[in-house]
Design an enzyme around this catalytic site. Structure first.
Site, short mmCIF file in Angstrom:
data_model
loop_
_atom_site.label_atom_id
_atom_site.label_comp_id
_atom_site.label_asym_id
_atom_site.label_seq_id
_atom_site.Cartn_x
_atom_site.Cartn_y
_atom_site.Cartn_z
N LYS A 152 -12.31 -17.98 9.00
CA LYS A 152 -12.72 -17.01 10.03
C LYS A 152 -11.53 -16.25 10.84
O LYS A 152 -11.48 -15.33 11.01
CB LYS A 152 -13.97 -17.55 10.77
CG LYS A 152 -14.21 -16.66 12.05
CD LYS A 152 -15.24 -15.57 11.47
CE LYS A 152 -15.52 -14.77 12.49
NZ LYS A 152 -16.19 -13.44 12.07
N ARG A 177 -1.06 -0.89 -4.98
CA ARG A 177 -1.27 -2.40 -4.17
C ARG A 177 -0.92 -2.28 -2.75
O ARG A 177 -0.57 -3.19 -1.99
CB ARG A 177 -0.23 -3.30 -4.72
CG ARG A 177 -0.93 -3.77 -6.16
CD ARG A 177 0.37 -4.58 -6.86
NE ARG A 177 1.63 -3.89 -7.39
CZ ARG A 177 1.47 -3.08 -8.41
NH1 ARG A 177 0.57 -2.93 -9.14
NH2 ARG A 177 2.65 -2.36 -8.60
N CYS A 237 -13.59 -9.64 18.62
CA CYS A 237 -13.25 -10.63 17.62
C CYS A 237 -11.90 -10.32 17.15
O CYS A 237 -10.89 -11.25 17.46
CB CYS A 237 -14.06 -10.13 16.23
SG CYS A 237 -15.82 -10.21 16.72
N1 SAJ Z 1 -9.39 -0.56 14.11
C1 SAJ Z 1 -8.12 0.43 14.13
N2 SAJ Z 1 -7.68 0.47 12.83
C2 SAJ Z 1 -8.22 0.15 11.40
C3 SAJ Z 1 -9.55 -0.43 11.75
C4 SAJ Z 1 -9.75 -1.08 13.10
O1 SAJ Z 1 -7.31 0.65 14.86
O2 SAJ Z 1 -7.73 0.43 10.80
C5 SAJ Z 1 -9.84 -0.90 15.33
C6 SAJ Z 1 -11.24 -0.61 15.93
O3 SAJ Z 1 -11.12 0.86 16.14
C7 SAJ Z 1 -11.65 -1.49 16.82
C8 SAJ Z 1 -11.14 -2.76 16.14
O4 SAJ Z 1 -9.82 -2.41 15.42
O5 SAJ Z 1 -11.42 -1.16 18.04
C9 SAJ Z 1 -11.96 -3.64 15.74
O6 SAJ Z 1 -12.57 -3.01 14.64
P1 SAJ Z 1 -13.17 -3.46 13.27
O7 SAJ Z 1 -14.16 -2.44 12.90
O8 SAJ Z 1 -11.70 -3.81 12.54
O9 SAJ Z 1 -13.67 -5.07 13.47
P2 SAJ Z 1 -14.74 -5.64 14.33
O10 SAJ Z 1 -14.10 -6.40 15.36
O11 SAJ Z 1 -15.84 -4.78 14.53
O12 SAJ Z 1 -15.56 -6.70 13.31
C10 SAJ Z 1 -14.36 -7.75 12.68
C11 SAJ Z 1 -14.79 -7.83 11.42
N3 SAJ Z 1 -13.57 -8.49 10.74
C12 SAJ Z 1 -12.70 -8.08 9.44
O13 SAJ Z 1 -12.92 -6.93 9.23
C13 SAJ Z 1 -11.73 -8.94 9.01
C14 SAJ Z 1 -16.01 -8.32 10.87
O14 SAJ Z 1 -16.06 -8.65 9.43
C15 SAJ Z 1 -16.17 -9.82 11.60
O15 SAJ Z 1 -17.35 -10.31 11.42
C16 SAJ Z 1 -16.13 -9.65 13.05
O16 SAJ Z 1 -14.73 -9.00 13.36
C17 SAJ Z 1 -16.14 -10.82 13.96
O17 SAJ Z 1 -17.19 -11.07 14.24
O18 SAJ Z 1 -15.43 -11.59 13.78
#
Ligand code: SAJ
Length: 408
Positions: free
Chosen positions: A203, A243, A257
């Site tokens: 996780k 890739r 998270c």
């Molecule tokens: N973000 C960026 N750039 C990106 C992707 C996201 O700046 O390319 C930012 C978003 O704006 C946000 C933050 O990152 O502020 C997190 O957003 P997110 O959509 O990446 O993730 P979470 O926190 O909503 O959900 C994550 C997910 N983990 C992964 O994708 C590895 C989800 O699958 C998990 O279940 C969740 O954390 C959790 O509960 O742990």
């Protein structure tokens, strides 16, 4: 399938959908939460937060589900309580510990206990197991224990809870198989079995991987300034490589998270790539505020579009927007609006008289924003930290448009 009574501890963003999915899968589920108002609200059919498909899921599952304010004995206990991060960046296990103690006091032979909260590795074996054994029952013989990580992304939680691969870590094989039987009632994706500590670590690896990749994109953004290129264009072109999959840069990483979990994994090494990634992502709100300061006079009115940590959700926990707003307030008058987050200004009030519209969260509403909706601004200046608005359209309408990361 033999129907079981399941008691889920914690009716938050993970606990409530999990409880309802298990109830929908045919088990008899009670969802326990300490907050009485939340329990009453759920029982009356009102969901305490917005999540796609949650009201429909409640309607489907409600005959097998009750929210309760006092935990009940059950065959299966699922712990889905928060694990906040302390000031010292440590995993605060106090809610996990109190839920476990409560389960321990009513544990019976044959019960299965599942930890779902995100925790530092070895919590299931080192903290939960000994607390449960204080009941006098022995793990693996009298009761069973598993760690199950969820991977659901807020905004698409229910779909992902059903479709994504589940990693189930069991104290022993019997524990893992018993836990699998519970998730089999609604999981359509693959289910992989392992031990508890591996499942806990998996996780953290997932979220750390994403955090480090976002940090890389944010570092590319900073490098682009000196190179006078548009980072968004460069990333898009680099991602043409079969890739390469560079993530999106932006105003920082929020939520409960990605910005938190890497700390549960990190050791003492000051050179840790995980620590550096956290530092880069945490530096982005100040970077955005510097950009505003370069383009807007001190004391001006800044309208922040978006308070939640990511698009189309109402969750403002750890949101980069909140950090940007706090920093802006030192030098500007700040007005904030958001179509999902509660208690903020309506859009029209927030943009009226604005000297700079600052897009922080890429809600669909802002992606589709039309210049006409900003007709009452004082100065036609828009700064977009997500590269999400229709730049050409705003420029045609006479706006000065600044995209974070576009230095061309
Ligand atoms: N973000 C960026 N750039 C990106 C992707 C996201 O700046 O390319 C930012 C978003 O704006 C946000 C933050 O990152 O502020 C997190 O957003 P997110 O959509 O990446 O993730 P979470 O926190 O909503 O959900 C994550 C997910 N983990 C992964 O994708 C590895 C989800 O699958 C998990 O279940 C969740 O954390 C959790 O509960 O742990």
């Amino acid at each position: 399938m033999i129907n079981k009574k399941v008691c889920v501890f914690g009716l938050g963003y993970i606990g409530l959908p999990t409880a309802l999915l298990i109830a929908g899968g045919g088990h008899d589920v009670v969802g326990f939460d300490l907050i009485k108002e939340k329990v009453d609200q759920i029982n009356s059919g009102k969901m305490p937060f917005k999540e796609k498909g949650l009201p429909e899921l409640f309607t489907l599952a409600k005959d097998n589900f009750r929210a309760v304010n006092v935990p009940e004995r059950a065959n299966v206990f699922i712990i889905a309580v928060p694990t906040p991060i302390t000031e010292e960046k440590k995993c605060d296990l106090s809610y996990v510990e109190s839920a476990t103690k409560s389960i321990s006091s009513m544990l019976e032979k044959g019960n299965l206990v599942i930890l779902e909260s995100t925790v530092k590795p070895k919590t299931t074996m080192g903290v939960v197991k000994p607390l449960l054994e204080e009941s006098g029952l022995k793990c693996g013989e009298d009761f069973f224990l598993a760690y199950v990580s969820e991977k659901a992304i807020p905004g698409n939680t229910i779909e992902e809870m059903k479709k994504n691969t589940r990693i189930i870590g069991g104290f022993n094989e019997e524990s893992a198989v018993l836990a699998k039987n519970v998730y089999d009632s609604f999981v359509e994706g693959k289910i992989c079995l392992t031990d508890c500590t591996t499942a806990e670590t998996v996780k953290l690896l997932e979220n750390t991987y994403r955090d480090a990749n976002i940090a890389l994109a944010n570092e590319f953004l900073k490098i682009s300034e000196g190179l006078k290129i548009n980072v968004w264009e460069a990333i898009k072109l680099a991602n043409e490589h079969p890739r390469v999959n560079i993530h999106s840069p932006g105003p920082g990483v929020g939520g409960h998270c990605i910005a938190v979990d890497p700390w549960f994994l990190v050791g003492d090494d000051p050179k840790s790539i995980i620590k550096q990634s956290r530092a880069i992502n945490d530096s982005m709100p100040a970077f955005v505020v510097d950009l505003v300061k370069k383009n807007v006079g001190i004391g001006s009115i800044i309208t922040v579009l978006g308070a939640s940590y990511k698009p189309n959700v109402d969750d403002v926990r750890g949101s980069p927007a909140m950090r940007v707003i706090k920093l802006l307030k030192d030098d500007f008058q700040v007005k904030v609006t958001d179509p999902f987050a509660k208690g903020l200004l309506p859009f029209s009030d927030a943009v009226k008289g604005s000297d700079c519209v600052l897009v922080i969260t890429d809600h669909d509403e802002y992606r589709n924003l039309l210049p006409d909706l900003l007709s009452e601004v004082n100065q036609k200046l828009i700064i977009d930290t997500r590269n999400c608005i229709d730049k050409e359209q705003f420029m045609e309408a006479g706006f000065n448009v600044i995209i974070l990361g576009d230095y061309k």
